[in-house]
Design a protein around this motif. Structure first.
Motif, PDB file in Angstrom:
ATOM      1  N   GLY A   3       0.814  -1.200   0.000  1.00 28.22           N
ATOM      2  CA  GLY A   3       0.000   0.000   0.000  1.00 28.22           C
ATOM      3  C   GLY A   3       0.847   1.249   0.000  1.00 28.22           C
ATOM      4  N   GLY A  26      -5.625  -6.235  -3.021  1.00 28.76           N
ATOM      5  CA  GLY A  26      -6.575  -6.006  -1.949  1.00 28.76           C
ATOM      6  C   GLY A  26      -7.941  -6.587  -2.258  1.00 28.76           C
ATOM      7  N   ARG A  27      -8.888  -6.355  -1.335  1.00 23.90           N
ATOM      8  CA  ARG A  27     -10.231  -6.932  -1.452  1.00 23.90           C
ATOM      9  C   ARG A  27     -11.239  -5.859  -1.860  1.00 23.90           C
ATOM     10  NH1 ARG A  27     -12.434 -10.272   3.294  1.00 23.90           N
ATOM     11  NH2 ARG A  27     -13.761 -10.964   1.569  1.00 23.90           N
ATOM     12  N   TYR A  54      -7.050  -7.846  -7.698  1.00 21.70           N
ATOM     13  CA  TYR A  54      -7.988  -7.671  -6.588  1.00 21.70           C
ATOM     14  C   TYR A  54      -8.785  -8.953  -6.373  1.00 21.70           C
ATOM     15  CZ  TYR A  54      -7.052  -2.671  -7.057  1.00 21.70           C
ATOM     16  OH  TYR A  54      -6.436  -1.447  -7.112  1.00 21.70           O
ATOM     17  N   CYS A  69     -16.427  -3.016   5.947  1.00 20.41           N
ATOM     18  CA  CYS A  69     -15.149  -2.925   6.657  1.00 20.41           C
ATOM     19  C   CYS A  69     -14.278  -4.166   6.453  1.00 20.41           C
ATOM     20  CB  CYS A  69     -15.390  -2.682   8.140  1.00 20.41           C
ATOM     21  SG  CYS A  69     -15.875  -0.970   8.469  1.00 20.41           S
ATOM     22  N   ASP A  72     -11.111  -3.501   1.247  1.00 21.47           N
ATOM     23  CA  ASP A  72     -10.247  -2.324   1.087  1.00 21.47           C
ATOM     24  C   ASP A  72     -10.905  -1.256   0.229  1.00 21.47           C
ATOM     25  OD1 ASP A  72      -7.825  -3.466   2.413  1.00 21.47           O
ATOM     26  OD2 ASP A  72      -8.034  -4.919   0.786  1.00 21.47           O
ATOM     27  N   LEU A  73     -11.909  -1.652  -0.550  1.00 19.58           N
ATOM     28  CA  LEU A  73     -12.565  -0.723  -1.474  1.00 19.58           C
ATOM     29  C   LEU A  73     -13.963  -1.248  -1.775  1.00 19.58           C
ATOM     30  CD1 LEU A  73     -12.406   1.667  -3.574  1.00 19.58           C
ATOM     31  CD2 LEU A  73     -11.548  -0.026  -5.220  1.00 19.58           C
ATOM     32  N   VAL A 100     -14.407   3.379   4.422  1.00 18.90           N
ATOM     33  CA  VAL A 100     -13.804   2.570   3.360  1.00 18.90           C
ATOM     34  C   VAL A 100     -13.929   3.353   2.057  1.00 18.90           C
ATOM     35  CG1 VAL A 100     -13.880   0.362   2.125  1.00 18.90           C
ATOM     36  CG2 VAL A 100     -14.504   0.472   4.553  1.00 18.90           C
ATOM     37  N   ALA A 232      -8.358   2.931  -3.940  1.00 14.56           N
ATOM     38  CA  ALA A 232      -7.912   1.781  -3.145  1.00 14.56           C
ATOM     39  C   ALA A 232      -6.678   2.089  -2.314  1.00 14.56           C
ATOM     40  CB  ALA A 232      -7.633   0.598  -4.068  1.00 14.56           C
ATOM     41  N   SER A 233      -5.877   3.045  -2.734  1.00 16.21           N
ATOM     42  CA  SER A 233      -4.665   3.375  -1.978  1.00 16.21           C
ATOM     43  C   SER A 233      -4.948   4.364  -0.858  1.00 16.21           C
ATOM     44  CB  SER A 233      -3.607   3.967  -2.921  1.00 16.21           C
ATOM     45  OG  SER A 233      -4.040   5.201  -3.458  1.00 16.21           O
ATOM     46  N   ARG A 235      -6.720   5.977   2.704  1.00 17.95           N
ATOM     47  CA  ARG A 235      -6.800   5.543   4.103  1.00 17.95           C
ATOM     48  C   ARG A 235      -8.160   4.900   4.390  1.00 17.95           C
ATOM     49  NH1 ARG A 235      -8.993   8.615   8.115  1.00 17.95           N
ATOM     50  NH2 ARG A 235      -8.879  10.486   6.810  1.00 17.95           N
ATOM     51  N   LYS A 236      -8.119   3.819   5.166  1.00 20.72           N
ATOM     52  CA  LYS A 236      -9.334   3.142   5.625  1.00 20.72           C
ATOM     53  C   LYS A 236      -9.438   3.334   7.131  1.00 20.72           C
ATOM     54  CE  LYS A 236     -11.135  -1.596   6.042  1.00 20.72           C
ATOM     55  NZ  LYS A 236     -10.878  -3.009   5.706  1.00 20.72           N
TER      56      LYS A 236
END
Length: 242
Positions: A3, A26-27, A54, A69, A72-73, A100, A232-233, A235-236
């Motif tokens: 990331g 990511g997911r 992905y 949650c 990731d996106l 998210v 996707a990059s 912050r979550k």
């Protein structure tokens, strides 16, 4: 580490090479409608995202949407049953407030997500033949390295959605001659969206319709990939708001 590397590339204005994304990008929770009238390019979108590395979970979103949650996106297609999302305030509020990142091309839900104002055909709407673009913020990572100015991103006579975002948005491209109709824009986490709502995570609108992805030019595919990679990059922050 992946990331951080991806974020560094995006800050430098670069589009991620496939070799970087394919490792484990990511997911993604992909909200879509399995069999919409007139068909859709959603299966191609899903396959493309998987090619990029992905792990994609498809869902119609209602009545039992997976917990965002766990991803990731969240990617929301224009094929979702927007009237049901609008009617189910618990679900739409959860999507609006989730920490998210979100990418959507459903213009009918921009007002519910507080990405635009409420007035259809004034704050958001659809163009009958929206294949032209006017790219206005070329240095932004969402622009995918596409130069400023006039271009095309889909084949002729492909409809496109648009929105008039709040003052905190980065507007990347608009309908030529109508700067109030943005066809690609993004909100960084923490900036002010419409309704004085602070973006809980990155938000992106790209003005596709149900079958646009199958009709995209190379420029359109670059812009789509950049929208996914930039969001996707981001912050979550799950747990702050529900």
């Amino acid at each position: 580490m992946r990331g951080a590397f991806a974020a560094a590339l995006l800050l430098a204005g670069a589009v991620l090479p496939a070799s970087v994304q394919a490792a484990d990008a990511g997911r993604i929770l992909f909200l879509m409608r399995a069999d919409p009238p007139g068909g859709s390019a959603d299966p191609q979108v899903k396959a493309h995202l998987e090619q990029l590395g992905y792990r994609v979970t498809a869902s119609e979103g209602l009545p039992a949407m997976p917990d965002p949650c766990g991803f990731d996106l969240v990617v929301m297609s224009s094929t979702v049953r927007s009237n049901q999302f609008t009617a189910d305030r618990t679900v739409i509020t959860r999507l609006r407030d989730m920490g998210v990142p979100l990418v959507t091309w459903e213009n009918d839900l921009l007002d519910d997500l507080w990405m635009t104002g409420l007035r259809r055909d004034t704050d958001f709407g659809e163009l009958e033949t929206g294949h032209y673009i006017w790219l206005v913020r070329a240095p932004h990572p969402l622009a995918a390295g596409v130069p400023a100015g006039l271009g095309t991103w889909t084949e002729a006579r492909t409809p496109a959605g648009w929105g008039k975002p709040g003052l905190g948005a980065d507007i990347i491209m608009t309908w030529p001659g109508e700067p109030d109709k943005a066809t690609l824009f993004g909100y960084e986490a923490g900036v002010t969206m419409d309704h004085d709502h602070l973006a809980p995570a990155r938000r992106v609108f790209i003005g596709m319709e149900n079958n646009s992805f199958a009709r995209m030019t190379d420029t359109g595919r670059k812009l789509f990939d950049a929208a996914i990679a930039w969001a996707a990059s981001g912050r979550k922050s799950c747990g702050a708001k529900k």
